[in-house]
Design an enzyme around this catalytic site. Structure first.
Site, PDB file in Angstrom:
ATOM      1  N   ASP B  36       0.812  -1.214   0.000  1.00  0.00           N
ATOM      2  CA  ASP B  36       0.000   0.000   0.000  1.00  0.00           C
ATOM      3  C   ASP B  36       0.848   1.269   0.000  1.00  0.00           C
ATOM      4  O   ASP B  36       0.328   2.355  -0.250  1.00  0.00           O
ATOM      5  CB  ASP B  36      -0.951   0.000   1.204  1.00  0.00           C
ATOM      6  CG  ASP B  36      -2.010  -1.103   1.087  1.00  0.00           C
ATOM      7  OD1 ASP B  36      -1.874  -1.957   0.199  1.00  0.00           O
ATOM      8  OD2 ASP B  36      -2.956  -1.102   1.892  1.00  0.00           O
ATOM      9  N   ASP B 287     -13.923  33.609 -36.384  1.00  0.00           N
ATOM     10  CA  ASP B 287     -13.193  32.367 -36.643  1.00  0.00           C
ATOM     11  C   ASP B 287     -13.680  31.244 -35.739  1.00  0.00           C
ATOM     12  O   ASP B 287     -13.377  30.081 -35.966  1.00  0.00           O
ATOM     13  CB  ASP B 287     -11.695  32.583 -36.456  1.00  0.00           C
ATOM     14  CG  ASP B 287     -11.385  33.010 -35.054  1.00  0.00           C
ATOM     15  OD1 ASP B 287     -11.541  34.200 -34.751  1.00  0.00           O
ATOM     16  OD2 ASP B 287     -11.027  32.141 -34.236  1.00  0.00           O
ATOM     17  N   GLY B 422     -11.056  26.079 -38.342  1.00  0.00           N
ATOM     18  CA  GLY B 422     -12.213  26.136 -39.216  1.00  0.00           C
ATOM     19  C   GLY B 422     -11.913  26.065 -40.701  1.00  0.00           C
ATOM     20  O   GLY B 422     -12.446  25.218 -41.411  1.00  0.00           O
ATOM     21  N   LEU B 423     -11.029  26.940 -41.211  1.00  0.00           N
ATOM     22  CA  LEU B 423     -10.786  26.964 -42.650  1.00  0.00           C
ATOM     23  C   LEU B 423     -10.057  25.716 -43.124  1.00  0.00           C
ATOM     24  O   LEU B 423     -10.310  25.197 -44.198  1.00  0.00           O
ATOM     25  CB  LEU B 423     -10.001  28.214 -43.042  1.00  0.00           C
ATOM     26  CG  LEU B 423     -10.851  29.488 -43.060  1.00  0.00           C
ATOM     27  CD1 LEU B 423      -9.991  30.689 -43.411  1.00  0.00           C
ATOM     28  CD2 LEU B 423     -12.017  29.357 -44.045  1.00  0.00           C
TER      29      LEU B 423
HETATM   30  S1  SF4 Z   1      -2.031  -7.156  -2.359  1.00  0.00           S
HETATM   31 FE1  SF4 Z   1      -3.373  -5.388  -2.419  1.00  0.00          FE
HETATM   32  S2  SF4 Z   1      -3.783  -4.943  -0.281  1.00  0.00           S
HETATM   33 FE2  SF4 Z   1      -1.980  -6.250  -0.335  1.00  0.00          FE
HETATM   34  S3  SF4 Z   1      -0.262  -4.907  -0.339  1.00  0.00           S
HETATM   35 FE3  SF4 Z   1      -0.720  -5.357  -2.459  1.00  0.00          FE
HETATM   36  S4  SF4 Z   1      -2.104  -3.693  -3.064  1.00  0.00           S
HETATM   37 FE4  SF4 Z   1      -2.037  -3.700  -0.839  1.00  0.00          FE
END
Ligand code: SF4
Lengths: 432, 536
Positions: B36, B287, B422-423
């Protein structure tokens, strides 16, 4: 010139270098990706495989973000996001998974191999993906084979996800016949171009047949048996190696094919097993070694004498440090690795200069303190740390590039050196 | 379970990180596994922040699960306090830690730290990033400003006329789409009106600043996605009214000026009279007539999508053919905005569904997020970015707000840029066979050409249909419908003489014309009959 790469080759006798060096074992916040990240390169490598993570929105977001850029060609990976109703028992998680897999395979009829990839949430709720894979295989074989492995962050760190993936493939490999002649299996994802170069070298050496795991296609998995000799192309494949041995394969101990020296020793391990003469070996490898030495010489001036500090990331740190210290004369301050596999790294450790600080695991805040105190010329760190370090005035090489770039083998030795030289080069150019 | 390829929003704790990273002196202790920590890169790489986000992760592992993950959390919180000495701390769990139920709030409280420690409950399996940001900001405001709340029922004292009116600017956060520049622009506008900014939060605020939110006369809510819940609470608790207009576009900025003038009790006529904005004249200049009625598809977070729809229709003269959002929390507002435009809103966080909608509507311009940019690229449609999810390019080095008068100028440039002039468009229409100057030489068109290959994998079927617009084969219209008219070869060839950026529309119109008349073949005649029928 032909001797350049091999002069120090015999220094890996036991007891030298860092073989018995103490290791600083750290426990604290680990600033590293989880094993799911391996999907980013594995899904490109195995062209008829799909990776379905069974996890949370976090897992989906990780893969999407870790790639740095979003790979918007229809990717061969996705996430079955677990929702509240799966947890509250309102829906049977197994039924839900079957439904999602059905939906996916209907969308992608070209898929031959489906990996159900476990995550932290799926493991904590004890969703049995190996049973799910068996059950789903029954429904979808022979069109699609379904395997499972875990890339969860509670069990795997970054490149260990590839280990888990390849380990799940090992029981699926066809059996090589007992009377088959010896074959060589190269284990660990390599860029296609590198694979092709090694194939040509092994051919010229008369080593073969040579096969690769993972193979580019899941319906062409390499066979394995008691006559299989295998070379690890990556240092993070502990479990895959263990399972290959349980199928009778024998590991050819070698350092990893990074730099001239590593590549030479790695090729030679195979050449020796095939009783290739020293003269023949030198003759085949000499032109490539010469080219590589020339390529390295462009960067040696920039890198020699510069000090380097590795934060743990991919387990490639020790082989890279060995390359940088021995072939480019860099000074190693600390070499961090998420996990140190002493057996697979024995040759590498023996070649590291004695007295190198090795650390395993991480306590990121303390390691940052050590790094600042050491004031290295170059730091190798992950994406979360790289810019903050650079902003503190410490020149930084972001480590993920080392996993996403072809760096193995002779022809890439110069490119590998250049990856480290570039940030230093840039520092001297900028005048703003 | 839901099959997801790409996600518009991260998990709710990433929203909490956007609040924490935007602020100063606040630290977030997050019970989470190592992977994470990827979220740090959102801030250090995408936003290019020079410091790590103020977040400590416990990074528990499988072997800790059997032992004591709670201990790990306590240690991490204590260490983070000692190392970073924050003025306040927020604590919570990511998706995995939510399952192991260690109660970070209770554990942190038990440490008895001498600073406010605010527990966050962010249900990862129900909610997403923006909600997480809103809830985090609300909890911070409630815990830090709450102790200074007036007695319930007490009327706020009227402003001393000698004091300039003051407001809070609520909602900007780290990793927000142009939040950095919007804040500068709106502060400048408020300054010209004679209104002081009491606190801007979360971006740049300290915990102590949140404690004095009550000193303002009213709140300016720049991003309801982040500040909506907190502003509601401030209104109930401090009797602070809040703005409802998001000042994106000239009209909305004018409305915003009226609204804040009313809330501040001041006269805005001078500021309105001396309005400095180029959009109105640029849009009126001849324009720009080629922009008239261009069909646009709009997708993004609710605030930016709704605002863009108004700007597109009222200030560019576009026709909004599609409007949608991934922000379910504000679905009602987006539906209402779509209804005003006579279309139906698409509320979905499924990337593939959005792709199918774009392919089906075949707009001439897509205004969306980086997700839609990729969809548009695949389909060969010009696109401009109006909303998060963000990409490193959404943090330009130059000043580039979306809000206020300068923001409107930025919108004009950004939205017109991907379109053909446009043109030039006319010349392409006249001389279809010029070997150097033709629509198939467009890079965006090459993008569409590559779909055919991708589609072999069975990608969104609708995308394949759009790819059709450049194919020569005689195909039945609308895949899968057996009773649909098919294009004769001549008609298909004639269709190809229409520049690609209007070809999709011509194809669609002709097909619906044929369908309405129960025709089984589309000939050159049908094509021109349809053209006459629909004529712009
Ligand atoms: S598996 Fe998912 S929840 Fe686990 S560390 Fe990796 S991203 Fe995070």
């Amino acid at each position: 010139m032909s001797g350049v790469a091999v002069v120090r080759r015999d220094s890996n006798a036991s007891g030298e270098g860092c073989t018995d060096a103490p290791v600083l074992r750290e426990r604290g916040q680990r600033e590293v990706f989880c094993g799911l990240t391996g999907i980013i390169w594995l899904h490109r490598k195995i062209q008829d495989a799909f990776f379905l993570v069974v996890g949370s929105r976090t897992c989906a977001h990780l893969i999407q973000s870790a790639a740095g850029v979003m790979i918007f060609a229809e990717p061969r990976f996705g996430t079955a996001i677990i929702e509240e109703r799966d947890l509250a028992g309102m829906a049977d998680a197994n039924d839900e998974l079957d439904r999602v897999v059905g939906q996916l395979l209907a969308r992608r009829p070209d898929i031959r191999l489906l990996f159900l990839v476990g995550s932290c949430p799926s493991e904590v709720i004890k969703l049995d993906l190996s049973r799910a894979a068996q059950r789903l295989s029954r429904d979808h074989m022979p069109d699609v084979r379904i395997l499972n492995y875990s890339g969860s962050g509670i069990e795997t760190t970054f490149t260990q996800g590839e280990d888990a993936c390849l380990a799940s493939l090992v029981p699926e490999l066809p059996a090589e016949e007992a009377e088959a002649p010896p074959s060589l299996l190269v284990v660990g994802t390599l860029a296609d171009v590198v694979e092709d170069q090694f194939t040509r070298l092994f051919d010229a050496l008369g080593v073969g047949p040579v096969r690769f795991l993972p193979s580019r296609r899941a319906d062409a998995l390499p066979p394995v048996g008691p006559n299989t000799r295998y070379l690890l192309a990556q240092p993070f494949l502990a479990e895959t190696a263990r399972l290959l041995e349980s199928r009778g394969a024998t590991r050819l101990p070698a350092p990893f094919p990074l730099g001239i020296e590593g590549t030479t020793a790695w090729l030679r391990a195979a050449a020796d097993a095939w009783s290739v003469s020293a003269e023949a070996f030198d003759a085949v490898t000499e032109p490539a070694r010469r080219r590589a030495a020339q390529a390295l010489s462009h960067h040696r001036e920039r890198l020699a004498g510069q000090s380097i500090f590795f934060f743990p990331d991919s387990q490639l740190e020790i082989p890279l440090a060995r390359f940088l210290s021995r072939e480019l004369d860099m000074t190693l301050l600390e070499v961090g690795t998420p996990y140190l596999h002493r057996q697979h790294l024995a040759e590498e450790l023996a070649m590291l200069p004695a007295g190198t600080t090795l650390s395993e695991g991480q306590h990121v805040d303390r390691q940052l303190d050590r790094c600042r105190a050491a004031a290295p010329d170059l730091v190798v760190a992950g994406l979360g740390l790289a810019n903050p370090l650079e902003a503190e005035g410490i020149t930084t090489k972001w480590s993920i590039e080392l996993v996403f770039t072809p760096i193995q083998g002779y022809e890439q030795a110069g490119d590998l050196a250049e990856l480290f030289a570039r940030p230093l080069n840039r520092r001297t150019r900028l005048r703003v | 379970m839901k099959l997801t390829v790409w996600t518009y929003e991260g998990p709710p704790h990433v929203g909490a990180m956007r609040v924490a990273t935007g602020m100063k002196g606040l630290h977030y202790v997050l019970h989470a596994p190592q992977g994470d920590t990827y979220a740090d890169l959102l801030f250090t790489m995408i936003e290019r922040n020079s410091a790590r986000p103020p977040v400590t992760y416990t990074t528990f592992q499988a072997r800790d699960l059997g032992a004591d993950t709670a201990e790990l959390f306590r240690d991490a919180a204590l260490e983070a306090y000692e190392r970073y000495t924050p003025e306040a701390m927020i604590v919570g769990a990511s998706c995995t830690a939510e399952l192991i139920q260690d109660d970070p709030g209770g554990l942190a409280r038990a440490l008895g730290l001498p600073i406010p420690v605010i527990p966050l409950e962010l249900p990862s399996y129900q909610r997403k990033e923006n909600w997480g940001a809103a809830e985090t900001f609300y909890q911070l405001v409630r815990h830090l400003a709450g102790p200074h709340a007036p007695a319930p029922g007490a009327e706020p004292a009227p402003r001393d006329p000698a004091r300039r009116p003051r407001c809070n600017l609520l909602g900007p956060s780290a990793l927000g789409f142009r939040h950095r520049d919007d804040v500068v622009e709106i502060r400048r506008l408020l300054g010209r009106l004679g209104i002081d900014v009491n606190v801007t939060a979360p971006l740049g605020a300290r915990p102590a600043d949140l404690a004095r939110l009550g000193d303002a006369d009213f709140n300016v809510v720049l991003y309801p996605e982040v500040a909506g819940i907190a502003a509601g609470w401030l209104k109930r608790t401090f009797r602070q009214p809040a703005t409802k207009t998001v000042p994106i576009g000239v009209g909305a900025t004018r409305d915003f000026v009226h609204e804040v003038a009313e809330l501040a009790g001041i006269d805005a006529s001078e500021v309105l009279a001396s309005e400095e904005c180029r959009l109105p004249w640029y849009s009126a200049s001849v324009d720009s007539t080629y922009l008239t009625g261009k069909r646009v598809f709009i997708y993004g977070d609710a605030t930016h999508a709704i605002s863009a729809a108004r700007v597109a229709s009222e200030e560019f003269g576009f026709e909004v053919v599609g409007l949608g959002t991934y922000t379910r929390e504000f679905a009602r507002d987006v539906r209402a905005a779509a209804e005003r435009l006579g279309i139906e809103a698409l509320i979905s966080d499924d990337y593939l569904e959005v792709e199918a909608a774009v392919a089906e509507l075949r707009p001439e311009l897509v205004l969306g997020s980086q997700m839609e940019r990729h969809i548009a690229k695949r389909l060969g449609i010009p696109c401009a970015i109006i909303s998060a999810p963000v990409h490193v390019h959404d943090f330009p080095a130059r000043y580039s707000p979306q809000m206020g008068y300068e923001g409107a100028n930025v919108l004009f440039d950004t939205w017109v840029h991907p379109l053909m002039m446009g043109l030039e468009e006319h010349l392409l229409g006249m001389f279809r066979d010029d070997f150097e100057f033709n629509d198939t030489a467009q890079p965006s068109h090459l993008g569409a050409g590559s779909i055919a290959g991708d589609d072999a994998h069975g990608a969104a079927p609708a995308a394949a249909e759009a790819a059709d617009t450049t194919e020569t084969t005689e195909t039945a219209v609308a895949t899968g419908a057996g009773d649909e008219a098919y294009w004769t070869e001549e008609a298909e060839r004639e269709l190809k003489k229409i520049p690609f950026f209007v070809r999709g529309k011509a194809r669609r119109n002709t097909e619906s014309f044929a369908r309405d008349r129960g025709m089984s073949r589309i000939t050159i005649e049908t094509l021109y009959d349809a053209k006459a029928h629909f004529g712009r």
